[in-house]
Every structure is written in C-alpha cells, then in structure tokens.
Design an enzyme around this catalytic site. Structure first.
Site, PDB file in Angstrom:
ATOM      1  N   ARG A 139       0.736  -1.102   0.068  1.00 21.05           N
ATOM      2  CA  ARG A 139       0.063   0.173   0.068  1.00 21.05           C
ATOM      3  C   ARG A 139       0.965   1.125  -0.055  1.00 21.05           C
ATOM      4  NH1 ARG A 139      -0.699   4.748   2.513  1.00 21.05           N
ATOM      5  NH2 ARG A 139      -0.341   3.779   4.784  1.00 21.05           N
ATOM      6  N   ASP A 140       1.490   1.590   1.193  1.00 27.33           N
ATOM      7  CA  ASP A 140       2.378   2.673   1.315  1.00 27.33           C
ATOM      8  C   ASP A 140       3.590   2.859   0.356  1.00 27.33           C
ATOM      9  OD1 ASP A 140       2.936   5.211   2.135  1.00 27.33           O
ATOM     10  OD2 ASP A 140       3.568   4.817   4.160  1.00 27.33           O
TER      11      ASP A 140
ATOM     12  N   HIS B 262       2.902   3.879  12.880  1.00 27.30           N
ATOM     13  CA  HIS B 262       3.232   3.897  11.612  1.00 27.30           C
ATOM     14  C   HIS B 262       4.455   4.996  11.433  1.00 27.30           C
ATOM     15  CE1 HIS B 262       2.779   3.661   7.162  1.00 27.30           C
ATOM     16  NE2 HIS B 262       3.249   4.771   6.989  1.00 27.30           N
TER      17      HIS B 262
ATOM     18  N   HIS C  66       8.099   6.715   9.811  1.00 30.15           N
ATOM     19  CA  HIS C  66       8.900   6.807   8.376  1.00 30.15           C
ATOM     20  C   HIS C  66      10.465   7.079   8.996  1.00 30.15           C
ATOM     21  CE1 HIS C  66       5.596   7.817   5.497  1.00 30.15           C
ATOM     22  NE2 HIS C  66       5.414   6.731   6.076  1.00 30.15           N
TER      23      HIS C  66
ATOM     24  N   CYS D  66       4.931   9.579   1.347  1.00 30.51           N
ATOM     25  CA  CYS D  66       3.395  10.271   1.311  1.00 30.51           C
ATOM     26  C   CYS D  66       3.534  11.189   0.083  1.00 30.51           C
ATOM     27  CB  CYS D  66       3.083  10.895   2.663  1.00 30.51           C
ATOM     28  SG  CYS D  66       1.594  11.615   2.451  1.00 30.51           S
TER      29      CYS D  66
ATOM     30  N   ASN E   1       9.355   4.707   4.288  1.00 26.86           N
ATOM     31  CA  ASN E   1       8.998   3.915   5.574  1.00 26.86           C
ATOM     32  C   ASN E   1      10.240   3.246   6.332  1.00 26.86           C
ATOM     33  OD1 ASN E   1       5.771   3.500   5.620  1.00 26.86           O
ATOM     34  ND2 ASN E   1       6.494   3.549   3.410  1.00 26.86           N
TER      35      ASN E   1
END
Lengths: 305, 305
Positions: B14-15, B211, B213, B244, B253
């Site tokens: 996803r990310d 979450h 980074h 993002c 990430n």
C-alpha cells in the site's frame, strides 16, 4: 561554552579515513577538523598513530594532531595501538589516547597482531610512559573494548569476557573504558545489559562512552538505549564513513548528522549547530568525491518548526 | 501459530506502491504478498481502495485483496479514504479498514480533499455501513492519525489536537486509532509522550500500533521507544519503499528487514523467518528493477551466532 547533555565524539578523521582507499589531503583534514569544531563538535578523534606502511592515510598524523591542538576548546583524541604510537601522541600533546583492545582474541590478532595478554602488557607500558609526565600534562587513557557485542570471525562474545577485560584494562591503569560495536551486532537490550554489567564491575564513572556502528541499521536505536541508561559520550562519523578493516563485512559508523538530529530532537543539548555541521559535511564531500556519504537528515533537512 | 510479541504489519503493497511511479503487475503483487505471508508476516496492508484515475497502481485492488484473503492465517488490511472505498473493502471481505485522518488540516485537504469535520462525517458513514453487517463479519476499523508528529506544510502539530482527534475518531465509532509519523518528524521522547497522552484519553487497548517513517534515519530509534512503552504492532515496508505523495519531502518507510532484525535481536518474537523475508525482497527487486530498496541487514546479513 553552554552546558551540554551529550558529548558527540567525531571519529570520522580516524575510523572514517582508516577504512577508505582514498587518502584525504592534509589541508582537507585540517579544514574538516576546523569545520567540525566550528559546528560545536566538542571532541574529535583526529587519527591513528600507526605504521605508515600499513596506513598511509595517517602519514600526516603528527601535523594533523598538532594542528587540531591549536583549536581553542576542542578535545583532541587519537587512537594508538602501541607504545610507539603513544610516544607520538604525547609529542602531539593530545588530550586523550584510545587504545583498542578486542574482546575477540582472533580479531585482536588480526587487528593489532597481539593476544589479550600481549595487549595488556602494551597498555601497561603506555600507562608507565604517561605516568612519567607531570599530572596536569597527562592525557586521558581509554581502553576501547572492540567487538564487545560480537565478532564477525568468532561470532558471539561472552559478556563475562567483556567485563573481565574491562576490569583488566582498569587494573592496567586506564582511566576509563569504552564499548565498541565494531561489527554492528549490537541490539538495544544487549547495550543496556552490557553497560550495566560493566558499570557494576568498574563503576559508572569509568564507562561513559560508546562506539556504535550502523551495519544493520540499528545504530540510532542502540544510541537511544545507551542514552536512556545514562551514557553521555557517543562516537559517530560524519557521513557514516568508516568501519573496520579487520572485521570482514563490518561497515558503517553511525552518522553524526542523524545522531545530532536525534539527540537535539529529544531535547538533549549537544552544543552543535546543524547548518555548520552541513558545512563540515561539504568539506568531506569535496575532499572525497568518490566516497559515499550516508545520512538521511542531510537530504531531508530539519523539520519545519 | 506460535505466540508472537510484536506484530509486524507490512505496508509496502500500500504505502510503498502508492509512492512510486512504476506500477507493479498484479501477478507480482500476488507473489509478493504470498512470499511475505510465507515468511510469517502476520498482517499486510495490501493496498488502497482509491479512485483509479488518481492511483492507477491500485486498479487491481479488488483482485489483489480477494487473493490475499485466500491466504490462510493472514490478516488483510486495506486503506480506504471514503465510503466508496469501504464498500469495496467489504466486498473484498478484508479483516481491517484503515481510514486516514490527518492531524494537519492542510495535509488532510491535500491528501483526501476533506476538512476534519468532513472526514469525521465520512468515518461515521463508514461505521454505519459496517454496523449493518453481522457482528462476526465486521472488519476492524482503524482511524489512522497521519502527520501526528508534525507536518511538512503546517510544521509542528499540537499534541492536544492529536488527542482530540483520537477521541473524535473513537466517538465516531472506530475500533482503534493508530499514530502515523507521515513526515519523519518524530523523536523517541515525543513518541513515548504522545502514546501516553492518547492512552490516557482513549485507553491502552485502543492504540496498539504505530506507523513510522525513516525520513531522518530515526525510524528504528522511534520503534524502540514505541516498543519500550508497550505498543505491539509496528508498520513497516519491505525495502523501505514508500512515503507520502501529499507531504513534500517526506519519503521512506522504516525497512521491514531491519525492523525484524531489531525486534528478534532484542528477544521479541515476530514469527518471521529472515531467509524467507529475503526471498520476498527478491520478488520486489525483480518486479521493480528501477526502485531503490533500502535496508542494511539485507546487505550485511545476520550476525554470526
């Protein structure tokens, strides 16, 4: 100088330059050291007094160390593996000698060609030499326990052995010991546990610093562990250059730039100005164009406040 | 399955895929998800149900999510920014919906084109939809507080605002909230403090994951902080891909491979096999040859034991 909470000890000019094939010109070394000092770095390990035929990158060691000593307020440290190196270090009038003692005897033999016993004898000779100086002229002697968290040749290293060698170094006359994760094996739980064991054996005041590598990306997590239990000196290398030539596969000091961001963001004062630190990084980038500089904060910049 | 201490939630599909220009073919996505599950990853955020014209990389979202649901024992999560996404997520029968709620309203407008109030209304609509399902068929609803540690557009973000929005998300009917350092601004002291504040407001059981980074290299230090205070779910991305698209300059990430090494080295069980994790990394490297994969442990290998 304002009070600082954590002393960042820059080891790039020693651990960094030791591990790369390019030789940094003497004038660039001086510029770099000056720029680091201007940024507020309180202590710099400026090089090693080692045989020039093996380490040509330190052929200018005396000139560099003597130059560093002219910088007001800067603590100048050097690595010395033997008595000959210590003699030179005294001649350069440095503040601190770091003597490497590998917990892994195999690594010790490969790194300095000495067993533990032979290395302890060498430490005693250095201590005797230093003690001939007037008390107020004696440099601090640190016994640096390398491969303290594991060895790429021997594998895991018994923690009791680390403690025994820390005691032996203090008995041999060192002022303090340091723990080095030469191989990037350390984890935060181990860092806290081992610091505690060494403190119990030799006292908190004799272990205040740690040298961590970022080989497996764990460097700053290990710094956090060390700072949380109360260590106050953290080694790091600008751009993360360096590693250990005698530990195969071990590479990468923790990055000074990211370390300073971590500490300052946590509210721990380092006395270091980030923009001026970037200026010092530019000196390295210019002098060593073929060497990859690591670090995330230099690319990302400081957060918007 | 053996008991695990920390649940690693892989967000790469996803990310990671959201932030790169290359589109991973559907078959490669399936191979990757399968390989991650085989390595023991317990939860995967397999993508986003978002408009295809903006995110063509998720055009195959339904097929991918439905495939992931066929993998025994795997928890399947998806990101949904609105009611339409939630309808699709229900159709795909996923275990968990993550709804992003940016603490920075400027970021919220740029990311999902909604104010806080509009976003809370959307959350309520999604909750109403979910509550029409039989109790044992309802997916878990997580409100994910992005830019919780600072915003690259607004700068610092008041912690009280994070707490208020966490409460608002719970009141709107979320089962839990998560904290996201979308911009890589977090530091360990802040991580511990903010978790504490949110726990006080909504209860420990409603905030279990974070979450983070690695934008400024602080990712694993922040993980350590989160784990030390007691969070039990850590998001990460294989090879550190992602970031993002709506937060300028934010990238990266934390790296699943280095995270797993950190946790396991500290004695925290993840249930993940490192060699099989490397096999999953190879799937990504093959499918996305132009994307740089981060991580130190994959290069250095595991320590010699």
């Amino acid at each position: 100088m304002n009070k600082i909470d954590i002393e960042v000890s820059e080891v790039g000019p020693r651990d960094g330059l030791q591990s790369i094939s390019q030789i940094m010109p003497t004038e660039a070394k001086k510029l770099w050291i000056k720029a680091l000092a201007l940024a507020g770095i309180p202590e710099i390990e400026v090089g090693s007094f080692v045989p020039v035929r093996i380490f040509p990158q330190f052929a200018d060691m005396m000139e560099v160390a003597q130059y560093a000593r002219t910088i007001e307020g800067l603590k100048v440290a050097v690595l010395v593996p033997n008595l000959k190196g210590a003699e030179n270090a005294i001649k350069a009038d440095v503040h601190k000698l770091t003597i490497p003692m590998s917990v892994s005897e195999t690594h010790s033999l490969r790194n300095v060609n000495r067993t533990h016993e032979q290395m302890l004898d060498e430490v005693k000779s250095i201590v005797n030499l230093i003690r001939q100086l007037p008390v107020d002229e004696r440099p601090v002697i640190e016994g640096a326990l390398s491969t303290a968290f594991g060895c790429t040749i021997e594998g895991s290293v018994p923690e009791d052995r680390v403690v025994e060698l820390a005691e032996a170094l203090m008995e041999a006359g060192c002022d303090e010991v340091g723990l080095s994760d030469t191989t990037g094996y350390a984890n935060p739980v181990q860092v806290k546990r081992l610091i505690g064991k060494v403190w119990t054996a030799i006292g908190r005041e004799h272990l205040t610093g740690i040298h961590l590598h970022n080989t497996r990306g764990q460097g700053l997590a290990n710094v956090l562990a060390a700072v949380e239990v109360g260590l106050t000196t953290i080694d790091s290398s600008m751009g993360g250059i360096g590693g250990c030539p005698a530990a195969p596969g071990a590479s990468g000091n923790i990055v000074t730039e990211d370390l300073v961001f971590l500490l300052e963001a946590m509210g721990l004062k380092t006395g270091i100005d980030f923009d001026k630190l970037m200026a010092a990084r530019n000196v390295v980038a210019t002098a060593l164009p073929d060497v990859e500089l690591y670090g995330f904060t230099p690319d990302a910049g400081l957060p918007l406040s």
